[in-house]
Design a protein around this motif. Structure first.
Motif, PDB file in Angstrom:
ATOM      1  N   ASP A 113      69.743  47.742  76.170  1.00 44.14           N
ATOM      2  CA  ASP A 113      68.587  46.849  76.253  1.00 44.14           C
ATOM      3  C   ASP A 113      68.412  46.190  74.882  1.00 44.14           C
ATOM      4  O   ASP A 113      68.243  46.898  73.885  1.00 44.14           O
ATOM      5  CB  ASP A 113      67.340  47.658  76.629  1.00 44.14           C
ATOM      6  CG  ASP A 113      66.086  46.817  76.677  1.00 44.14           C
ATOM      7  OD1 ASP A 113      66.205  45.590  76.860  1.00 44.14           O
ATOM      8  OD2 ASP A 113      64.986  47.394  76.557  1.00 44.14           O
ATOM      9  N   PRO A 114      68.436  44.869  74.777  1.00 49.52           N
ATOM     10  CA  PRO A 114      68.398  44.199  73.471  1.00 49.52           C
ATOM     11  C   PRO A 114      67.115  44.451  72.668  1.00 49.52           C
ATOM     12  O   PRO A 114      67.139  44.437  71.443  1.00 49.52           O
ATOM     13  CB  PRO A 114      68.511  42.714  73.810  1.00 49.52           C
ATOM     14  CG  PRO A 114      69.042  42.655  75.178  1.00 49.52           C
ATOM     15  CD  PRO A 114      68.635  43.919  75.857  1.00 49.52           C
ATOM     16  N   GLU A 115      65.986  44.691  73.324  1.00 51.65           N
ATOM     17  CA  GLU A 115      64.706  44.816  72.626  1.00 51.65           C
ATOM     18  C   GLU A 115      64.182  46.246  72.564  1.00 51.65           C
ATOM     19  O   GLU A 115      63.016  46.460  72.223  1.00 51.65           O
ATOM     20  CB  GLU A 115      63.648  43.935  73.315  1.00 51.65           C
ATOM     21  CG  GLU A 115      63.953  42.457  73.292  1.00 51.65           C
ATOM     22  CD  GLU A 115      63.681  41.831  71.939  1.00 51.65           C
ATOM     23  OE1 GLU A 115      62.774  42.295  71.232  1.00 51.65           O
ATOM     24  OE2 GLU A 115      64.374  40.866  71.601  1.00 51.65           O
ATOM     25  N   ARG A 116      64.991  47.214  72.861  1.00 47.01           N
ATOM     26  CA  ARG A 116      64.481  48.589  72.931  1.00 47.01           C
ATOM     27  C   ARG A 116      64.046  49.096  71.558  1.00 47.01           C
ATOM     28  O   ARG A 116      64.593  48.685  70.535  1.00 47.01           O
ATOM     29  CB  ARG A 116      65.536  49.518  73.537  1.00 47.01           C
ATOM     30  CG  ARG A 116      66.639  49.922  72.589  1.00 47.01           C
ATOM     31  CD  ARG A 116      67.572  50.942  73.228  1.00 47.01           C
ATOM     32  NE  ARG A 116      68.563  51.386  72.274  1.00 47.01           N
ATOM     33  CZ  ARG A 116      68.401  52.415  71.455  1.00 47.01           C
ATOM     34  NH1 ARG A 116      67.299  53.118  71.484  1.00 47.01           N
ATOM     35  NH2 ARG A 116      69.348  52.746  70.602  1.00 47.01           N
ATOM     36  N   PRO A 117      63.058  49.997  71.511  1.00 47.97           N
ATOM     37  CA  PRO A 117      62.667  50.606  70.224  1.00 47.97           C
ATOM     38  C   PRO A 117      63.784  51.515  69.724  1.00 47.97           C
ATOM     39  O   PRO A 117      64.401  52.233  70.515  1.00 47.97           O
ATOM     40  CB  PRO A 117      61.419  51.421  70.556  1.00 47.97           C
ATOM     41  CG  PRO A 117      61.070  51.122  71.953  1.00 47.97           C
ATOM     42  CD  PRO A 117      62.202  50.417  72.600  1.00 47.97           C
ATOM     43  N   LEU A 170      59.476  57.443  62.746  1.00 51.69           N
ATOM     44  CA  LEU A 170      59.430  56.016  62.426  1.00 51.69           C
ATOM     45  C   LEU A 170      60.298  55.266  63.425  1.00 51.69           C
ATOM     46  O   LEU A 170      61.467  55.614  63.618  1.00 51.69           O
ATOM     47  CB  LEU A 170      59.942  55.797  60.996  1.00 51.69           C
ATOM     48  CG  LEU A 170      59.732  54.425  60.378  1.00 51.69           C
ATOM     49  CD1 LEU A 170      58.247  54.079  60.307  1.00 51.69           C
ATOM     50  CD2 LEU A 170      60.340  54.389  58.993  1.00 51.69           C
ATOM     51  N   TRP A 171      59.725  54.257  64.092  1.00 50.74           N
ATOM     52  CA  TRP A 171      60.422  53.499  65.125  1.00 50.74           C
ATOM     53  C   TRP A 171      60.478  52.032  64.745  1.00 50.74           C
ATOM     54  O   TRP A 171      59.495  51.455  64.276  1.00 50.74           O
ATOM     55  CB  TRP A 171      59.710  53.643  66.464  1.00 50.74           C
ATOM     56  CG  TRP A 171      59.833  55.025  67.015  1.00 50.74           C
ATOM     57  CD1 TRP A 171      59.043  56.093  66.741  1.00 50.74           C
ATOM     58  CD2 TRP A 171      60.825  55.483  67.923  1.00 50.74           C
ATOM     59  NE1 TRP A 171      59.482  57.197  67.422  1.00 50.74           N
ATOM     60  CE2 TRP A 171      60.571  56.849  68.161  1.00 50.74           C
ATOM     61  CE3 TRP A 171      61.886  54.881  68.571  1.00 50.74           C
ATOM     62  CZ2 TRP A 171      61.351  57.612  69.011  1.00 50.74           C
ATOM     63  CZ3 TRP A 171      62.666  55.633  69.415  1.00 50.74           C
ATOM     64  CH2 TRP A 171      62.394  56.991  69.634  1.00 50.74           C
ATOM     65  N   LEU A 172      61.617  51.414  64.984  1.00 49.74           N
ATOM     66  CA  LEU A 172      61.817  49.991  64.750  1.00 49.74           C
ATOM     67  C   LEU A 172      61.534  49.254  66.053  1.00 49.74           C
ATOM     68  O   LEU A 172      62.158  49.538  67.072  1.00 49.74           O
ATOM     69  CB  LEU A 172      63.259  49.742  64.289  1.00 49.74           C
ATOM     70  CG  LEU A 172      63.614  48.358  63.801  1.00 49.74           C
ATOM     71  CD1 LEU A 172      62.792  47.995  62.561  1.00 49.74           C
ATOM     72  CD2 LEU A 172      65.097  48.281  63.476  1.00 49.74           C
ATOM     73  N   GLN A 173      60.597  48.313  66.022  1.00 54.58           N
ATOM     74  CA  GLN A 173      60.149  47.592  67.213  1.00 54.58           C
ATOM     75  C   GLN A 173      60.523  46.110  67.117  1.00 54.58           C
ATOM     76  O   GLN A 173      60.589  45.557  66.025  1.00 54.58           O
ATOM     77  CB  GLN A 173      58.622  47.692  67.343  1.00 54.58           C
ATOM     78  CG  GLN A 173      58.072  49.086  67.318  1.00 54.58           C
ATOM     79  CD  GLN A 173      58.242  49.790  68.642  1.00 54.58           C
ATOM     80  OE1 GLN A 173      58.297  49.175  69.693  1.00 54.58           O
ATOM     81  NE2 GLN A 173      58.341  51.107  68.589  1.00 54.58           N
TER      82      GLN A 173
END
Length: 160
Positions: A83-87, A64-67
């Motif tokens: 990185d602010p937006e990394r998974p 399960l990954w948070l995107q």
């Protein structure tokens, strides 16, 4: 003088909350997950929070990954920042993951993060299995909230 709009938090220990998720979706089931973070991400969460508005969770390769969750860079760590937006990987039990993934794929549901908080030294994410609301449902929810406010205001006035 008008009151300034500050950040409102849902609960006392919350780092970030996604209040807009309750407006966009009908939240069916909630689940607490751990989250895998780098060192600067933990410090940034403690210092300035995160933005969950456009975030979602997806199952990839049995995990399960948070995107699309924005955790701002930590100021003092200039070069070693994340990185602010990394998974980000979410930690759940295998049985819970299989159950949620099956429900999300079968019934056309989505998995949205509702809040990030600290439980002791560990960062936790509360995710919810959600179904998108129609425009009519959103309008009805707003109407119900307004009538509830009117009733409460009337009761307050009657008590005076």
């Amino acid at each position: 003088m008008a009151k300034g709009k500050g950040k409102r938090k849902a609960a006392a220990g919350d780092v970030a909350s996604n209040r807009y998720a309750a407006h966009r979706y009908q939240l069916l089931e909630r689940l607490e997950c751990g989250i895998v973070l780098e060192g600067t991400e933990v410090k940034a969460l403690r210092a300035s929070g995160a933005q969950l508005k456009d975030g979602y969770a997806a199952v990839r390769e049995g995990e399960l990954w948070l995107q699309s969750v924005h955790i701002p860079p930590y100021g003092p760590a200039a070069r070693e920042n994340h990185d602010p937006e990394r998974p980000r990987k979410l930690l759940v039990h295998r049985r819970e993951l299989e159950r949620i993934a099956g429900q999300a794929s079968e019934r056309g549901l989505t998995i949205v993060p509702t809040r990030i908080y600290f439980s002791g030294p560990h960062a936790k994410v509360e995710i919810a299995l959600a179904r998108g609301k129609d425009i009519y449902d959103k309008r009805q929810a707003l109407r119900e909230r307004d009538t509830r406010r009117e009733v409460e205001r009337g009761l307050r006035e009657a008590r005076r």
